[in-house]
Design a protein around this motif. Structure first.
Motif, short mmCIF file in Angstrom:
data_model
loop_
_atom_site.label_atom_id
_atom_site.label_comp_id
_atom_site.label_asym_id
_atom_site.label_seq_id
_atom_site.Cartn_x
_atom_site.Cartn_y
_atom_site.Cartn_z
N TYR A 1 -13.50 4.99 1.82
CA TYR A 1 -12.61 4.18 2.66
C TYR A 1 -12.84 4.55 4.13
CZ TYR A 1 -10.15 3.16 -1.70
OH TYR A 1 -9.83 2.76 -2.97
N PRO A 2 -13.26 3.58 4.96
CA PRO A 2 -13.45 3.88 6.39
C PRO A 2 -12.16 4.40 7.02
CG PRO A 2 -14.41 1.75 5.83
CD PRO A 2 -13.62 2.19 4.64
N ALA A 3 -12.32 5.23 8.05
CA ALA A 3 -11.18 5.82 8.75
C ALA A 3 -10.61 4.83 9.77
CB ALA A 3 -11.59 7.11 9.45
N LEU A 4 -9.38 5.12 10.17
CA LEU A 4 -8.75 4.38 11.26
C LEU A 4 -8.84 5.22 12.52
CD1 LEU A 4 -5.54 3.00 9.48
CD2 LEU A 4 -7.75 1.90 9.78
N TRP A 5 -9.15 4.56 13.62
CA TRP A 5 -9.30 5.28 14.89
C TRP A 5 -7.98 5.95 15.25
CZ3 TRP A 5 -9.07 3.37 20.49
CH2 TRP A 5 -9.67 4.31 21.35
N PRO A 6 -8.00 7.24 15.61
CA PRO A 6 -6.75 7.97 15.84
C PRO A 6 -5.93 7.43 17.00
CG PRO A 6 -8.65 9.29 16.51
CD PRO A 6 -9.18 8.12 15.76
N GLU A 7 -6.54 6.66 17.91
CA GLU A 7 -5.79 6.14 19.06
C GLU A 7 -4.98 4.90 18.71
OE1 GLU A 7 -5.55 7.77 21.79
OE2 GLU A 7 -6.97 9.29 21.09
N GLY A 8 -5.11 4.40 17.48
CA GLY A 8 -4.28 3.29 17.04
C GLY A 8 -4.95 1.94 17.08
N ILE A 9 -6.05 1.80 17.86
CA ILE A 9 -6.75 0.52 17.91
C ILE A 9 -7.64 0.40 16.68
CG2 ILE A 9 -8.36 -0.91 19.23
CD1 ILE A 9 -7.42 0.50 21.73
N LEU A 10 -7.59 -0.75 16.01
CA LEU A 10 -8.38 -0.95 14.80
C LEU A 10 -9.82 -1.27 15.18
CD1 LEU A 10 -8.33 -1.04 11.75
CD2 LEU A 10 -7.77 -3.47 11.87
N ILE A 11 -10.74 -0.32 14.86
CA ILE A 11 -12.17 -0.49 15.10
C ILE A 11 -12.84 -0.58 13.73
CG2 ILE A 11 -14.26 0.51 16.07
CD1 ILE A 11 -12.53 1.89 18.13
N PRO A 12 -13.41 -1.72 13.36
CA PRO A 12 -14.00 -1.87 12.03
C PRO A 12 -15.08 -0.82 11.77
CG PRO A 12 -13.86 -3.99 13.14
CD PRO A 12 -13.56 -2.95 14.16
N GLY A 13 -14.93 -0.11 10.64
CA GLY A 13 -15.95 0.87 10.24
C GLY A 13 -16.08 2.03 11.21
N TYR A 14 -14.97 2.47 11.81
CA TYR A 14 -15.02 3.54 12.81
C TYR A 14 -15.61 4.81 12.20
CZ TYR A 14 -13.33 7.30 15.84
OH TYR A 14 -13.23 8.42 16.64
N GLY B 1 -11.84 7.97 5.99
CA GLY B 1 -10.43 7.92 5.66
C GLY B 1 -10.12 8.55 4.32
N GLU B 2 -10.89 8.21 3.28
CA GLU B 2 -10.61 8.71 1.93
C GLU B 2 -11.87 8.61 1.09
OE1 GLU B 2 -7.89 10.16 -1.12
OE2 GLU B 2 -7.85 10.07 1.08
N ILE B 3 -12.06 9.63 0.20
CA ILE B 3 -13.15 9.64 -0.76
C ILE B 3 -12.53 9.78 -2.15
CG2 ILE B 3 -15.22 10.84 -1.58
CD1 ILE B 3 -15.69 11.79 1.27
N ARG B 4 -12.88 8.86 -3.07
CA ARG B 4 -12.30 8.88 -4.41
C ARG B 4 -13.39 8.67 -5.45
NH1 ARG B 4 -6.31 6.36 -5.11
NH2 ARG B 4 -5.26 7.88 -3.79
N MET B 5 -13.29 9.44 -6.53
CA MET B 5 -14.22 9.30 -7.66
C MET B 5 -13.40 8.95 -8.90
SD MET B 5 -17.19 9.28 -9.06
CE MET B 5 -18.33 10.03 -7.88
N TYR B 6 -13.83 7.89 -9.60
CA TYR B 6 -13.15 7.43 -10.81
C TYR B 6 -14.11 7.51 -11.99
CZ TYR B 6 -9.59 5.44 -7.71
OH TYR B 6 -8.61 5.28 -6.78
N GLY B 7 -13.54 7.71 -13.15
CA GLY B 7 -14.29 7.70 -14.41
C GLY B 7 -13.34 7.64 -15.57
#
Length: 684
Positions: free
Chosen positions: A276-289, A358-364
């Motif tokens: 999951y891509p992260a969100l820019w810490p300054e609050g502005i949404l930057i795609p794929g930051y 933002g987040e790393i998840r593994m499913y199985g």
């Protein structure tokens, strides 16, 4: 699954109830005495819905600037729905258990300059059918869309019955119509089983437009959409530090390869890795930051001796920035304990090379694997590295796509219901305000009318009492004073006949003359006071009577309009008095100063104007030579009375040519009695 479908159907039911119960007609039909309580109930409902909305995700504005999805070619518009599909898509997905749900993601309207609605879908087909295709060739229709418009960017959800297949056929019978052309477009097709999104293995389509990087068949399954990441609302209990995603600044120098090794505690079958891509810490949404353009992964098992065994590769990522979308990489079912990710091709931000996740998840096997340890290599810092596994992206919880979809639908239903309640509340407040204003106006009007009626009744009663008093006074004058004066007159005449002395006779005659004048004055007072003597006709009769007094000394004549015409005009009490005194003063002046032999009186009424002309053949006078005569008390009194009656008083005279006095004043007609309406035999 059954629970989620039940919640979804309940949300749709709530939406229908909200539409049915909160229409404008419902607000208009609330009884006025229930409006205050209904407003309070609406406030409670709005508060309840606000609390519900705060716990639900929402569909944010799109920041997808490429990979818009699939676009068909253009065909001529048909007047009727054809029996055979105009476009056909055959899809096969990676699943051994069959497809449980299908999500058709509409393409967002991205054109500008035509007043387009950015929240409306573009090119969504109006008539289509979705079917399952089984390996033995059987085709089972699952869903048919027959012209109902799809008005939002939310995906269309289709549940598949058992038995389930991994192959799907989408048949389009009528697409969207613009400018006499027919086409259809879809941004993404998601197929899920066990809550996982399954990837398409093969796709066949009858026709398509290929225009990269915007339109193409591959964009139908690239997992990049305008829906954004499946995140819930921000958790307010998290501190600002806890809400931050992990990020590292490499400076101006391009870094080499950086590694993240994740320990899952034991050997596990690796199904899907989701980044999951992260969100820019300054609050502005930057795609794929800060998302790296290249990611390769290997799975390392633990052997029986507790050592690392031979590694196996998982699916790699070379797609650059995914925008505001998660990246799903297939683990290919390899078994291992450790996952090593090699990261490169980092993006720049303000001149610095940045990594952020933002987040790393593994499913199985249908579940999320817990993380036992993390090791970073090649990073300038490792602070907040555990934030890549805390279940949040920028303080927002990560959700399965299917969970996000149902919760978003539920939130949209609550928002729609809230909007309806707010509209209802506003309509009720307007009705209540209008009602209060109308009530206040009615009370004010009623008060004014009541006050006016009261004043009218009081005045009428006072007038009635005044009239009764005038009648009583007139009666008393006529009966008592008149009788006494009559007796005095008879006694004086009897005394005159018995006297022989001339001096005494002259004295008695003066008494008789004074008594006669007193009787005439009393008659004038009775006439003025009488409410039955108020017409111009009765005025003419009274003036004839007054003029008759001078008939023994002068040649008199009285001319007037027909008495019936004069009877139509009414005189006020004050006008009767002033008119009578005005005429008497004029006749007195003629008798005293004019040396006349003839007096003429003329009365006319024309266009609601009463005109009285008094002429004599006396000596007349000159205003310039005899100013004292023109400013005597008699003329001053006549002028004041004319002004009091709102009349016009004029004198025409010259020496030796007599005098003409004119008085003109407005009069009102008496109200005519209503005539009965004539009817015919047919109307009767």
């Amino acid at each position: 699954m059954r629970k989620q479908l039940t919640q979804f159907m309940f949300s749709i039911l709530l939406l229908g109830r909200a539409v049915a119960a909160l229409t404008p007609e419902a607000a208009e039909n609330v009884p006025f005495y229930h409006i205050p309580s209904t407003i309070k109930y609406a406030d409670r409902e709005i508060e309840r819905l606000n609390k519900n909305i705060q716990t639900k995700p929402r569909l944010e504005d799109s920041i997808q600037f490429k990979a818009f999805g699939f676009h068909s070619d253009y065909l001529p518009v048909l007047s009727e729905i054809p029996d055979q599909p105009r476009w056909t898509l055959d899809l096969t997905f990676e699943t051994y258990t069959g497809i449980e749900e299908l999500f058709l993601v509409p393409t967002m309207e991205r054109r500008i300059g035509r007043n387009y609605n950015k929240n409306a879908p573009y090119g969504f087909p109006s008539h289509f059918r979705v079917s399952q295709v089984f390996p033995d060739g059987r085709i089972q229709p699952v869903y048919e869309h027959n012209g109902k418009p799809h008005l939002s960017r939310m995906p269309l959800f289709i549940a598949f019955p058992e038995p389930r297949s991994s192959s799907v056929r989408l048949e389009i019978f009528k697409g969207a119509v613009e400018e006499n052309r027919e086409f259809f477009a879809l941004e993404e097709i998601y197929a899920t089983s066990f809550s996982y999104i399954r990837r398409a293995q093969s796709v066949k389509v009858s026709s398509a437009i290929e225009s990269p990087p915007f339109w193409g068949l591959n964009y139908l399954f690239d997992q990049q959409t305008n829906l954004g990441q499946p995140l819930g609302p921000k958790n307010p209990s998290l501190s600002p530090k806890q809400q931050k995603d992990f990020s590292a600044n490499f400076g101006h120098t391009p870094p080499g390869c950086a590694e993240i090794e994740i320990d899952f505690g034991e050997n596990r079958p690796f199904g899907w890795l989701i980044l999951y891509p992260a969100l820019w810490p300054e609050g502005i949404l930057i795609p794929g930051y800060g998302f790296p353009g290249k990611i390769s992964g290997t799975i390392i098992p633990e052997n029986q001796d507790g050592l690392r065994g031979s590694s196996s590769e998982i699916e790699n990522w070379t797609g650059g920035s995914p925008g505001n979308n998660p990246v799903r990489l297939h683990g290919k079912g390899h078994i291992g304990r450790w996952l090593k990710l090699k990261l490169s091709d980092f993006p720049q931000h303000n001149g610095d090379y940045i990594f952020a996740m933002g987040e790393i998840r593994m499913y199985g096997n249908g579940r999320l694997y817990p993380v036992s340890g993390i090791r970073l290599e090649g990073f300038p810092k490792t602070e907040f590295a555990d934030h890549m596994f805390d279940g949040y992206v920028g303080g927002q919880p990560v959700l399965f796509f299917k969970d996000w979809f149902f919760k978003t639908i539920n939130g949209n239903t609550a928002r729609y219901e809230k909007q309806k309640w707010e509209y209802t509340r506003q309509a009720l407040e307007q009705r209540l305000d209008t009602l209060l204003r109308s009530t206040a106006m009615s009370i004010a009007v009623t008060t004014v009318i009541s006050l006016g009626i009261s004043i009218t009744v009081i005045r009428k009663n006072r007038r009635k009492k005044i009239i009764e008093l005038r009648r009583q006074i007139s009666s008393d004058l006529h009966d008592d004073v008149g009788a006494l004066l009559g007796c005095s007159m008879l006694a004086a005449r009897h005394l005159e006949e018995t006297l022989s002395n001339e001096t005494d006779i002259l004295k008695v005659r003066r008494i008789i003359d004074s008594t006669t004048k007193a009787i005439q004055a009393m008659r004038d007072i009775v006439w003025v006071s009488s409410d039955n003597q108020d017409s111009a006709r009765q005025l003419a009769e009274k003036l004839e009577e007054t003029l008759e007094i001078y008939s023994g000394k002068y040649e008199v004549s009285c001319k007037h309009d027909h008495l019936l015409n004069l009877a139509d005009y009414r005189l006020q009490f004050s006008e009767k008095r002033d008119l009578l005194l005005f005429i008497k003063e004029a006749l007195h002046n003629i008798d005293k100063h004019a040396n006349a032999t003839r007096i003429n009186l003329q009365i006319t009424v024309k266009q609601n104007r009463l005109k009285i002309i008094i002429t004599d053949d006396g000596c007349g006078f000159d205003f310039r030579q005899a100013p004292g005569q023109t400013t005597g008390q008699g003329l001053i009194s006549m002028r004041e009375r004319a002004n009091h009656m709102r009349g016009i008083f004029t004198i025409k005279t010259s020496p030796g040519n007599g005098t003409e006095i004119t008085l003109e004043l407005p009069v009102k007609k008496k109200p005519s009695p209503l005539k009965p309406r004539e009817t015919t035999n047919e109307s009767n």
